[in-house]
Design a protein around this motif. Structure first.
Motif, PDB file in Angstrom:
ATOM      1  N   LEU A 178      12.732  -7.138  -2.783  1.00 47.42           N
ATOM      2  CA  LEU A 178      13.051  -7.855  -1.551  1.00 47.42           C
ATOM      3  C   LEU A 178      12.189  -9.103  -1.367  1.00 47.42           C
ATOM      4  O   LEU A 178      12.669 -10.129  -0.873  1.00 47.42           O
ATOM      5  CB  LEU A 178      12.865  -6.934  -0.343  1.00 47.42           C
ATOM      6  CG  LEU A 178      13.936  -5.868  -0.100  1.00 47.42           C
ATOM      7  CD1 LEU A 178      13.533  -4.976   1.068  1.00 47.42           C
ATOM      8  CD2 LEU A 178      15.292  -6.513   0.176  1.00 47.42           C
ATOM      9  N   LEU A 179      10.920  -9.014  -1.749  1.00 52.04           N
ATOM     10  CA  LEU A 179       9.984 -10.098  -1.473  1.00 52.04           C
ATOM     11  C   LEU A 179       9.775 -11.055  -2.639  1.00 52.04           C
ATOM     12  O   LEU A 179       9.371 -12.203  -2.443  1.00 52.04           O
ATOM     13  CB  LEU A 179       8.620  -9.519  -1.064  1.00 52.04           C
ATOM     14  CG  LEU A 179       8.589  -8.763   0.267  1.00 52.04           C
ATOM     15  CD1 LEU A 179       7.267  -8.029   0.429  1.00 52.04           C
ATOM     16  CD2 LEU A 179       8.808  -9.722   1.428  1.00 52.04           C
ATOM     17  N   GLY A 180      10.024 -10.597  -3.851  1.00 52.03           N
ATOM     18  CA  GLY A 180       9.759 -11.415  -5.026  1.00 52.03           C
ATOM     19  C   GLY A 180      10.595 -12.688  -5.048  1.00 52.03           C
ATOM     20  O   GLY A 180      11.799 -12.663  -4.819  1.00 52.03           O
ATOM     21  N   GLY A 181       9.941 -13.802  -5.317  1.00 52.27           N
ATOM     22  CA  GLY A 181      10.645 -15.064  -5.448  1.00 52.27           C
ATOM     23  C   GLY A 181      10.989 -15.757  -4.146  1.00 52.27           C
ATOM     24  O   GLY A 181      11.528 -16.870  -4.158  1.00 52.27           O
ATOM     25  N   ALA A 188       0.856  -1.188   0.000  1.00 51.94           N
ATOM     26  CA  ALA A 188       0.000   0.000   0.000  1.00 51.94           C
ATOM     27  C   ALA A 188       0.892   1.237   0.000  1.00 51.94           C
ATOM     28  O   ALA A 188       1.170   1.837   1.047  1.00 51.94           O
ATOM     29  CB  ALA A 188      -0.939  -0.013   1.204  1.00 51.94           C
ATOM     30  N   ASP A 189       1.347   1.593  -1.164  1.00 51.44           N
ATOM     31  CA  ASP A 189       2.327   2.671  -1.317  1.00 51.44           C
ATOM     32  C   ASP A 189       2.192   3.195  -2.735  1.00 51.44           C
ATOM     33  O   ASP A 189       2.034   2.407  -3.677  1.00 51.44           O
ATOM     34  CB  ASP A 189       3.738   2.109  -1.085  1.00 51.44           C
ATOM     35  CG  ASP A 189       4.796   3.193  -0.881  1.00 51.44           C
ATOM     36  OD1 ASP A 189       4.718   4.233  -1.559  1.00 51.44           O
ATOM     37  OD2 ASP A 189       5.707   2.976  -0.062  1.00 51.44           O
ATOM     38  N   ASN A 190       2.222   4.510  -2.933  1.00 49.17           N
ATOM     39  CA  ASN A 190       2.131   5.028  -4.299  1.00 49.17           C
ATOM     40  C   ASN A 190       3.423   5.682  -4.778  1.00 49.17           C
ATOM     41  O   ASN A 190       3.417   6.460  -5.719  1.00 49.17           O
ATOM     42  CB  ASN A 190       0.937   5.982  -4.451  1.00 49.17           C
ATOM     43  CG  ASN A 190       0.933   7.088  -3.418  1.00 49.17           C
ATOM     44  OD1 ASN A 190       1.996   7.560  -3.014  1.00 49.17           O
ATOM     45  ND2 ASN A 190      -0.253   7.497  -2.976  1.00 49.17           N
ATOM     46  N   GLN A 191       4.531   5.345  -4.118  1.00 46.49           N
ATOM     47  CA  GLN A 191       5.848   5.765  -4.605  1.00 46.49           C
ATOM     48  C   GLN A 191       6.460   4.614  -5.395  1.00 46.49           C
ATOM     49  O   GLN A 191       6.687   3.524  -4.856  1.00 46.49           O
ATOM     50  CB  GLN A 191       6.774   6.131  -3.446  1.00 46.49           C
ATOM     51  CG  GLN A 191       6.485   7.487  -2.826  1.00 46.49           C
ATOM     52  CD  GLN A 191       7.516   7.855  -1.770  1.00 46.49           C
ATOM     53  OE1 GLN A 191       8.166   6.986  -1.193  1.00 46.49           O
ATOM     54  NE2 GLN A 191       7.658   9.140  -1.512  1.00 46.49           N
ATOM     55  N   ASP A 192       6.747   4.855  -6.669  1.00 42.06           N
ATOM     56  CA  ASP A 192       7.233   3.781  -7.528  1.00 42.06           C
ATOM     57  C   ASP A 192       8.532   3.167  -7.019  1.00 42.06           C
ATOM     58  O   ASP A 192       8.715   1.947  -7.073  1.00 42.06           O
ATOM     59  CB  ASP A 192       7.449   4.305  -8.955  1.00 42.06           C
ATOM     60  CG  ASP A 192       6.134   4.616  -9.655  1.00 42.06           C
ATOM     61  OD1 ASP A 192       5.102   4.073  -9.228  1.00 42.06           O
ATOM     62  OD2 ASP A 192       6.146   5.399 -10.617  1.00 42.06           O
ATOM     63  N   ILE A 193       9.440   4.004  -6.511  1.00 39.00           N
ATOM     64  CA  ILE A 193      10.733   3.487  -6.072  1.00 39.00           C
ATOM     65  C   ILE A 193      10.570   2.591  -4.848  1.00 39.00           C
ATOM     66  O   ILE A 193      11.246   1.562  -4.708  1.00 39.00           O
ATOM     67  CB  ILE A 193      11.729   4.645  -5.791  1.00 39.00           C
ATOM     68  CG1 ILE A 193      13.136   4.097  -5.570  1.00 39.00           C
ATOM     69  CG2 ILE A 193      11.266   5.489  -4.621  1.00 39.00           C
ATOM     70  CD1 ILE A 193      13.752   3.459  -6.794  1.00 39.00           C
ATOM     71  N   SER A 194       9.654   2.966  -3.952  1.00 38.02           N
ATOM     72  CA  SER A 194       9.399   2.142  -2.759  1.00 38.02           C
ATOM     73  C   SER A 194       8.795   0.809  -3.151  1.00 38.02           C
ATOM     74  O   SER A 194       9.194  -0.256  -2.654  1.00 38.02           O
ATOM     75  CB  SER A 194       8.465   2.870  -1.794  1.00 38.02           C
ATOM     76  OG  SER A 194       9.053   4.045  -1.301  1.00 38.02           O
ATOM     77  N   LYS A 195       7.813   0.861  -4.049  1.00 41.82           N
ATOM     78  CA  LYS A 195       7.175  -0.385  -4.485  1.00 41.82           C
ATOM     79  C   LYS A 195       8.180  -1.296  -5.169  1.00 41.82           C
ATOM     80  O   LYS A 195       8.193  -2.514  -4.924  1.00 41.82           O
ATOM     81  CB  LYS A 195       6.013  -0.068  -5.428  1.00 41.82           C
ATOM     82  CG  LYS A 195       4.806   0.534  -4.741  1.00 41.82           C
ATOM     83  CD  LYS A 195       3.594   0.610  -5.654  1.00 41.82           C
ATOM     84  CE  LYS A 195       3.798   1.597  -6.783  1.00 41.82           C
ATOM     85  NZ  LYS A 195       2.587   1.746  -7.601  1.00 41.82           N
ATOM     86  N   ALA A 196       9.025  -0.723  -6.008  1.00 45.58           N
ATOM     87  CA  ALA A 196      10.020  -1.535  -6.708  1.00 45.58           C
ATOM     88  C   ALA A 196      10.976  -2.202  -5.720  1.00 45.58           C
ATOM     89  O   ALA A 196      11.332  -3.376  -5.870  1.00 45.58           O
ATOM     90  CB  ALA A 196      10.790  -0.668  -7.704  1.00 45.58           C
ATOM     91  N   LEU A 250       2.217 -10.915  -4.407  1.00 45.88           N
ATOM     92  CA  LEU A 250       2.488  -9.502  -4.161  1.00 45.88           C
ATOM     93  C   LEU A 250       1.410  -8.688  -4.855  1.00 45.88           C
ATOM     94  O   LEU A 250       1.262  -8.738  -6.080  1.00 45.88           O
ATOM     95  CB  LEU A 250       3.874  -9.125  -4.702  1.00 45.88           C
ATOM     96  CG  LEU A 250       5.069  -9.712  -3.940  1.00 45.88           C
ATOM     97  CD1 LEU A 250       6.361  -9.466  -4.716  1.00 45.88           C
ATOM     98  CD2 LEU A 250       5.167  -9.096  -2.557  1.00 45.88           C
ATOM     99  N   LEU A 251       0.644  -7.938  -4.066  1.00 43.83           N
ATOM    100  CA  LEU A 251      -0.475  -7.152  -4.574  1.00 43.83           C
ATOM    101  C   LEU A 251      -0.208  -5.674  -4.318  1.00 43.83           C
ATOM    102  O   LEU A 251       0.607  -5.327  -3.461  1.00 43.83           O
ATOM    103  CB  LEU A 251      -1.765  -7.589  -3.878  1.00 43.83           C
ATOM    104  CG  LEU A 251      -1.992  -9.109  -3.834  1.00 43.83           C
ATOM    105  CD1 LEU A 251      -3.025  -9.464  -2.784  1.00 43.83           C
ATOM    106  CD2 LEU A 251      -2.403  -9.617  -5.199  1.00 43.83           C
ATOM    107  N   GLU A 252      -0.886  -4.805  -5.037  1.00 40.66           N
ATOM    108  CA  GLU A 252      -0.636  -3.370  -4.907  1.00 40.66           C
ATOM    109  C   GLU A 252      -1.922  -2.609  -4.645  1.00 40.66           C
ATOM    110  O   GLU A 252      -2.983  -2.958  -5.159  1.00 40.66           O
ATOM    111  CB  GLU A 252       0.024  -2.816  -6.172  1.00 40.66           C
ATOM    112  CG  GLU A 252       1.391  -3.377  -6.467  1.00 40.66           C
ATOM    113  CD  GLU A 252       2.025  -2.736  -7.692  1.00 40.66           C
ATOM    114  OE1 GLU A 252       1.859  -1.509  -7.875  1.00 40.66           O
ATOM    115  OE2 GLU A 252       2.671  -3.463  -8.474  1.00 40.66           O
TER     116      GLU A 252
END
Length: 219
Positions: free
Chosen positions: A20-23, A7-15, A30-32
């Motif tokens: 960190l969590l992917g895989g 729950a974040d609308n900053q692209d750099i934070s989401k990336a 992972l949902l947005e």
């Protein structure tokens, strides 16, 4: 495995969070969500998710609304993930529910990952900076501390501290070599003097009065 709602609308934070969590084997999905309405909708579909929330970027009216949202989705675990959060907000949210943890965006990669994985295990994570901030604020004299000094005896303060740390009456009695009846009488007197009705309210009072500090409570 847990689902994460970012729950974040900053692209750099989401990336960064996705990286960190992917895989990881702990990550089911992972949902947005980019605003409060989307977050509520995601929680309806995934009520047991881990919510990683930058509160400062979302349209909440205050800490109380956030706590109410948690009450609506009790199975979710929450990690507040922001650049900066006010001490009054932190006290209200962290004392309002044990489901909330917090880590700042400028924390190390290792600390952020520990916070994410710990929250997924149902553990409350408070980053070192916030714990130290709460501890410093707790050392400042407050009306609650003055009231506790005037209302409670030394023995009652000692027992209140153990109550705030989650000890049962039986455990306190064994630890202090007192009878169950004696500790229970102290407990009733403490609640009556402080005008609280349960251990949760007594814990909040103990925190405000500095009888139990942030580090002891959050560890």
């Amino acid at each position: 495995m847990r689902e994460y709602i970012i729950a974040d609308n900053q692209d750099i934070s989401k990336a960064g969070l996705m990286f960190l969590l992917g895989g990881r084997k702990e990550t089911a999905a992972l949902l947005e969500a980019e605003n409060k309405a989307e977050l509520v909708q995601m929680l309806k579909l995934h009520p047991q998710a881990v919510v990683v929330l930058d509160y400062t970027l979302f349209d909440f009216t205050g800490a109380e609304e956030l706590v109410i949202l948690h009450e609506r989705f009790k199975e979710a675990d929450w990690l507040l993930f922001s650049d900066e959060l006010g001490i009054a907000f932190l006290r209200q949210v962290l004392l309002g529910s044990t489901a909330f943890g917090v880590v700042l965006k400028d924390a190390s990669r290792e600390e952020i990952l520990s916070a994410l994985l710990g929250t997924a295990r149902g553990e409350r994570y408070i980053c070192s900076h916030i714990a130290n901030l709460l501890l410093r604020e707790g050392s400042t004299p407050s009306p609650a501390r003055s009231a506790a000094d005037n209302l409670l005896t030394a023995s009652e303060k000692s027992i209140l501290k153990e109550i705030a740390l989650g000890k049962t009456t039986k455990e306190i009695a064994a630890q202090k070599n007192l009878s169950f009846h004696t500790v229970n009488s102290h407990r009733k007197n403490i609640f009556r003097k402080l005008k609280v009705n349960n251990a949760h309210e007594a814990t909040r009072y103990a925190m405000k009065a500095g009888i139990v500090d942030a580090v002891e409570y959050y560890i």
